[in-house]
Write a protein that holds these residues in place. Structure first.
Motif, PDB file in Angstrom:
ATOM      1  N   TYR A 219      16.952 -27.785 -27.388  1.00 44.44           N
ATOM      2  CA  TYR A 219      16.252 -28.962 -27.925  1.00 44.44           C
ATOM      3  C   TYR A 219      15.474 -28.532 -29.179  1.00 44.44           C
ATOM      4  CZ  TYR A 219      13.357 -33.225 -27.671  1.00 44.44           C
ATOM      5  OH  TYR A 219      12.733 -34.411 -27.932  1.00 44.44           O
TER       6      TYR A 219
ATOM      7  N   PHE B  99      20.135 -29.218 -22.371  1.00 39.20           N
ATOM      8  CA  PHE B  99      20.419 -29.947 -23.607  1.00 39.20           C
ATOM      9  C   PHE B  99      20.840 -28.945 -24.665  1.00 39.20           C
ATOM     10  CE2 PHE B  99      19.601 -31.709 -27.726  1.00 39.20           C
ATOM     11  CZ  PHE B  99      20.124 -32.982 -27.605  1.00 39.20           C
TER      12      PHE B  99
ATOM     13  N   TYR C 267      10.722 -22.539 -21.640  1.00 33.67           N
ATOM     14  CA  TYR C 267      11.084 -23.958 -21.670  1.00 33.67           C
ATOM     15  C   TYR C 267      12.508 -24.058 -21.134  1.00 33.67           C
ATOM     16  CZ  TYR C 267      13.123 -28.229 -23.524  1.00 33.67           C
ATOM     17  OH  TYR C 267      13.786 -29.416 -23.634  1.00 33.67           O
TER      18      TYR C 267
ATOM     19  N   THR D 259      10.371 -38.442 -18.644  1.00 34.56           N
ATOM     20  CA  THR D 259      10.201 -39.435 -19.711  1.00 34.56           C
ATOM     21  C   THR D 259      10.788 -40.780 -19.310  1.00 34.56           C
ATOM     22  OG1 THR D 259      10.560 -39.890 -22.057  1.00 34.56           O
ATOM     23  CG2 THR D 259      12.375 -38.822 -20.911  1.00 34.56           C
TER      24      THR D 259
ATOM     25  N   ASP E  51      11.769 -29.512 -18.448  1.00 36.36           N
ATOM     26  CA  ASP E  51      12.049 -30.776 -19.121  1.00 36.36           C
ATOM     27  C   ASP E  51      13.127 -31.501 -18.301  1.00 36.36           C
ATOM     28  OD1 ASP E  51      12.778 -32.837 -20.742  1.00 36.36           O
ATOM     29  OD2 ASP E  51      13.066 -31.652 -22.554  1.00 36.36           O
TER      30      ASP E  51
ATOM     31  N   ARG F 111       7.250 -45.509 -25.732  1.00 32.40           N
ATOM     32  CA  ARG F 111       6.833 -44.122 -25.837  1.00 32.40           C
ATOM     33  C   ARG F 111       5.900 -43.720 -24.693  1.00 32.40           C
ATOM     34  NH1 ARG F 111       9.925 -40.983 -27.589  1.00 32.40           N
ATOM     35  NH2 ARG F 111       8.212 -39.513 -27.778  1.00 32.40           N
TER      36      ARG F 111
ATOM     37  N   GLY G  83       5.700 -39.597 -24.138  1.00 32.26           N
ATOM     38  CA  GLY G  83       7.036 -39.001 -24.167  1.00 32.26           C
ATOM     39  C   GLY G  83       6.994 -37.482 -24.038  1.00 32.26           C
ATOM     40  N   THR G  84       8.195 -36.922 -23.826  1.00 32.93           N
ATOM     41  CA  THR G  84       8.315 -35.468 -23.631  1.00 32.93           C
ATOM     42  C   THR G  84       7.802 -34.695 -24.835  1.00 32.93           C
ATOM     43  OG1 THR G  84      10.320 -35.933 -22.416  1.00 32.93           O
ATOM     44  CG2 THR G  84       9.982 -33.658 -23.051  1.00 32.93           C
ATOM     45  N   GLN G  85       8.060 -35.261 -26.006  1.00 26.45           N
ATOM     46  CA  GLN G  85       7.627 -34.537 -27.202  1.00 26.45           C
ATOM     47  C   GLN G  85       6.125 -34.261 -27.159  1.00 26.45           C
ATOM     48  OE1 GLN G  85      10.407 -35.203 -30.105  1.00 26.45           O
ATOM     49  NE2 GLN G  85       8.910 -35.282 -31.743  1.00 26.45           N
TER      50      GLN G  85
ATOM     51  N   THR H  95      11.571 -42.858 -21.951  1.00 26.88           N
ATOM     52  CA  THR H  95      12.140 -43.364 -23.210  1.00 26.88           C
ATOM     53  C   THR H  95      13.651 -43.580 -23.114  1.00 26.88           C
ATOM     54  OG1 THR H  95      12.459 -41.149 -24.134  1.00 26.88           O
ATOM     55  CG2 THR H  95      10.361 -42.196 -24.591  1.00 26.88           C
ATOM     56  N   LYS H  96      14.298 -42.873 -22.201  1.00 26.91           N
ATOM     57  CA  LYS H  96      15.759 -43.036 -22.076  1.00 26.91           C
ATOM     58  C   LYS H  96      16.097 -44.211 -21.154  1.00 26.91           C
ATOM     59  CE  LYS H  96      16.304 -39.288 -24.329  1.00 26.91           C
ATOM     60  NZ  LYS H  96      15.775 -39.726 -25.585  1.00 26.91           N
TER      61      LYS H  96
ATOM     62  N   GLY I 132      21.088 -39.575 -27.373  1.00 30.47           N
ATOM     63  CA  GLY I 132      19.724 -39.707 -26.851  1.00 30.47           C
ATOM     64  C   GLY I 132      19.251 -41.148 -26.688  1.00 30.47           C
TER      65      GLY I 132
ATOM     66  N   TYR J 146      14.359 -34.521 -18.611  1.00 31.82           N
ATOM     67  CA  TYR J 146      14.521 -35.751 -19.398  1.00 31.82           C
ATOM     68  C   TYR J 146      15.692 -36.629 -18.996  1.00 31.82           C
ATOM     69  CZ  TYR J 146      18.475 -33.801 -21.849  1.00 31.82           C
ATOM     70  OH  TYR J 146      19.705 -33.306 -22.132  1.00 31.82           O
TER      71      TYR J 146
HETATM   72  C1  LIG Z   1      16.064 -32.204 -24.330  1.00 30.11           C
HETATM   73  C2  LIG Z   1      15.271 -33.433 -24.525  1.00 30.11           C
HETATM   74  N1  LIG Z   1      14.144 -33.589 -23.851  1.00 30.11           N
HETATM   75  C3  LIG Z   1      13.412 -34.715 -23.976  1.00 30.11           C
HETATM   76  C4  LIG Z   1      13.807 -35.736 -24.781  1.00 30.11           C
HETATM   77  C5  LIG Z   1      13.023 -37.024 -24.795  1.00 30.11           C
HETATM   78  O1  LIG Z   1      11.924 -36.934 -25.538  1.00 30.11           O
HETATM   79  P1  LIG Z   1      10.890 -38.151 -25.571  1.00 30.11           P
HETATM   80  O2  LIG Z   1      10.449 -38.425 -24.173  1.00 30.11           O
HETATM   81  O3  LIG Z   1       9.788 -37.617 -26.433  1.00 30.11           O
HETATM   82  O4  LIG Z   1      11.617 -39.310 -26.168  1.00 30.11           O
HETATM   83  C6  LIG Z   1      14.950 -35.600 -25.557  1.00 30.11           C
HETATM   84  C7  LIG Z   1      15.309 -36.660 -26.512  1.00 30.11           C
HETATM   85  O5  LIG Z   1      16.398 -36.883 -26.916  1.00 30.11           O
HETATM   86  C8  LIG Z   1      15.712 -34.441 -25.406  1.00 30.11           C
HETATM   87  O6  LIG Z   1      16.861 -34.291 -26.085  1.00 30.11           O
END
Ligand SMILES: Cc1ncc(COP(=O)(O)O)c(C=O)c1O
Length: 491
Positions: free
Chosen positions: A228, A275, A268, A333, A303, A343, A202-204, A335-336, A137, A305
């Motif tokens: 996830y 993932f 979802y 997102t 998602d 964030r 972020g996605t979370q 974040t990657k 990740g 991501y």
């Molecule tokens: C399936 C999935 N979605 C989203 C994310 C990213 O989350 P975030 O944007 O909160 O970092 C991850 C993080 O590893 C992930 O594994």
């Protein structure tokens, strides 16, 4: 009683140039180790200054800080005294209460739905000590243009002079939402306008807001298995019942949802890159899922991501772009692509849900922080983001190839990996009698952050596999570490 202050710390030597801090620390230490007892009256600031041959202003500054922090208190027309309970004792009390064992938390009246989060949080907190290699990740942090980003942040801060206090929309900074809107329309085929975009942390947070906005206790939600873990835990923490849907080579088995779990309110899915297995949801299944959501008035959380980490082929159009009835809540997102500490992400919500999600965001954290939003808007508008994505894609592909080659050369009797055309980790299927636990124990000896697949399985599986992240390392580093791991595994 006036204490002889010099007797309380006879070896006090105040370093030159740090008199204020030195006196503050010396007094604080004397209070903490009991040389200055609770309720002891301090000499006057003038007397202290004379005793220590320092200026009265320095004494006043140190005393003021100790008063602010609660080590001292004043009695009107009497003087300054050492406090009964000092802040460090309070911190100590808080620390020891944090260590309450998990099975005692019912006695603390904690929401029982937090069980879902707490057990997984503790596991993760134990395993996330600093490891050297193969983090899952984490993107190509070494390629991030730090200097340029610093300049953009400075520019954003300069221009903020005219904008601070004017930033009210919980959905985020409008120029950023406009830049994202244009970008996702052209690169991901999304069908949206900037009013539908909500900047999130972020996605979370996007998953959290979706659960907050849509779910009531006992509502049913469908999720991939393996999948996830954060999504699973968040939905459970809102009291939802989570139905687990397995994947095959065409991705999530949508017929399971339509045949058995049609009561579910929300699905979802990560259709462009499941993932953790990395499959792509086939076009037929995308349409089946959309048809079901439209006819039954259900919601889909997409998602997306990892969609930009795609090598070889052009990115597949997002599910949101195929959706004619606005049933998809899309999440992307940064974040990657940027770096894990960055964030920011975004949601594209159906028009009918804009108000609900704006309120959910507002009552969660009002809005995401301003400065990075402005810098990110500049980063995208000036074409740096698209350039960075191209650079990262090329490097990531080389890193993935290096990992595959190294595994095939040095570990092929233990691990089988398949190349994929997307993502930032590979799945390594373990051969023979290797269990995930044995394999991970060897990795831990080398401080490698390789993860067991079972971490993402809610249902026990007999197929042993591990996740190996490769994006953050140069090819040579990857090869060296796989060689080292092979030596340890074959000892
Ligand atoms: C399936 C999935 N979605 C989203 C994310 C990213 O989350 P975030 O944007 O909160 O970092 C991850 C993080 O590893 C992930 O594994």
């Amino acid at each position: 009683m006036v204490t002889s202050i010099s007797a309380s710390f006879p070896h006090l030597i105040l370093p030159k140039g740090q008199i204020k801090d030195g006196l503050y620390s010396a007094l604080r230490d004397a209070i903490l180790d009991g040389r200055l007892k609770a309720s002891t009256k301090l000499p006057s600031s003038r007397a202290l200054a004379e005793m220590m041959s320092i200026s009265r202003n320095s004494v006043l500054a140190a005393i003021e800080r100790l008063l602010d922090e609660g080590y001292l208190f004043t009695k009107p027309s009497s003087g300054t005294y050492v406090a009964e309970v000092v802040p460090d004792q309070l911190i100590h009390i808080q620390e020891s209460s944090e260590k309450t064992p998990i099975n005692h938390h019912h006695a603390l009246n904690i929401n029982p739905n937090m069980d879902a989060l707490l057990s997984s949080w503790r596991e993760q907190a134990c395993s996330s000590q600093k490891k050297r290699m193969f983090h899952v990740g984490v993107g190509c942090i070494d390629l991030f243009p730090h200097q340029l980003w610093g300049k953009l942040l400075t520019r954003a801060w300069r221009q903020s002079y005219y904008q601070l206090g004017q930033f009210h929309d919980p959905r985020g900074y409008l120029p950023l939402r406009q830049a994202i809107c244009e970008y996702v329309q052209s690169t991901r085929g999304l069908n949206c306008n900037e009013q539908q975009i909500i900047i999130v942390n972020g996605t979370q947070q996007a998953i959290h807001l979706t659960a907050y906005a849509l779910l009531q206790a006992n509502d049913e939600v469908c999720l991939d298995e393996p999948g996830y873990d954060a999504a699973f835990n968040i939905f459970r923490s809102f009291g939802a019942q989570v139905n687990l849907i397995e994947s095959d080579e065409e991705g999530m088995q949508i017929s399971k949802i339509t045949d058995y779990y049609s009561k579910s309110k929300l699905v979802y899915t990560a259709p462009s890159h499941q993932f953790p297995l990395g499959e792509t949801l086939s076009l037929a299944r995308r349409f089946a899922l959309l048809d079901w959501a439209n006819s039954q008035e259900k919601w889909i959380f997409e998602d997306d991501y990892n969609s930009e980490f795609r090598y070889g082929t052009h990115p597949i159009q997002a599910l949101q772009g195929l959706d004619q009835q606005q049933r998809v809540i899309y999440s992307g997102t940064f974040t990657k692509m940027m770096f894990p500490e960055f964030r920011l992400g975004f949601m594209v919500v159906p028009e009918a849900l804009i108000e609900t999600f704006s309120a959910a965001k507002y009552y969660t954290d009002v809005r995401s922080s301003y400065l990075e939003q402005v810098a990110l808007a500049l980063f995208i508008q000036q074409g740096h983001y698209a350039r960075h994505v191209r650079k990262v894609r090329k490097a990531c592909y080389e890193r993935q190839q290096a990992l595959i080659k190294a595994i095939n050369e040095h570990l092929s009797d233990i691990v089988e990996v398949q190349p994929t055309d997307s993502g930032i980790h590979l799945i390594g299927w373990l051969k023979g009698t290797w269990s995930e636990q044995d394999f991970i124990n060897h990795c831990s000896a080398l401080d490698l952050a390789i993860q067991p697949l079972s971490r993402y399985c809610q249902i026990t599986t007999t197929k042993a596999a591990v996740l190996i992240g490769y994006a953050a390392h140069q090819p040579e580093e990857i090869i060296e570490n796989i060689k080292e791991l092979a030596l340890i595994l074959k000892k």
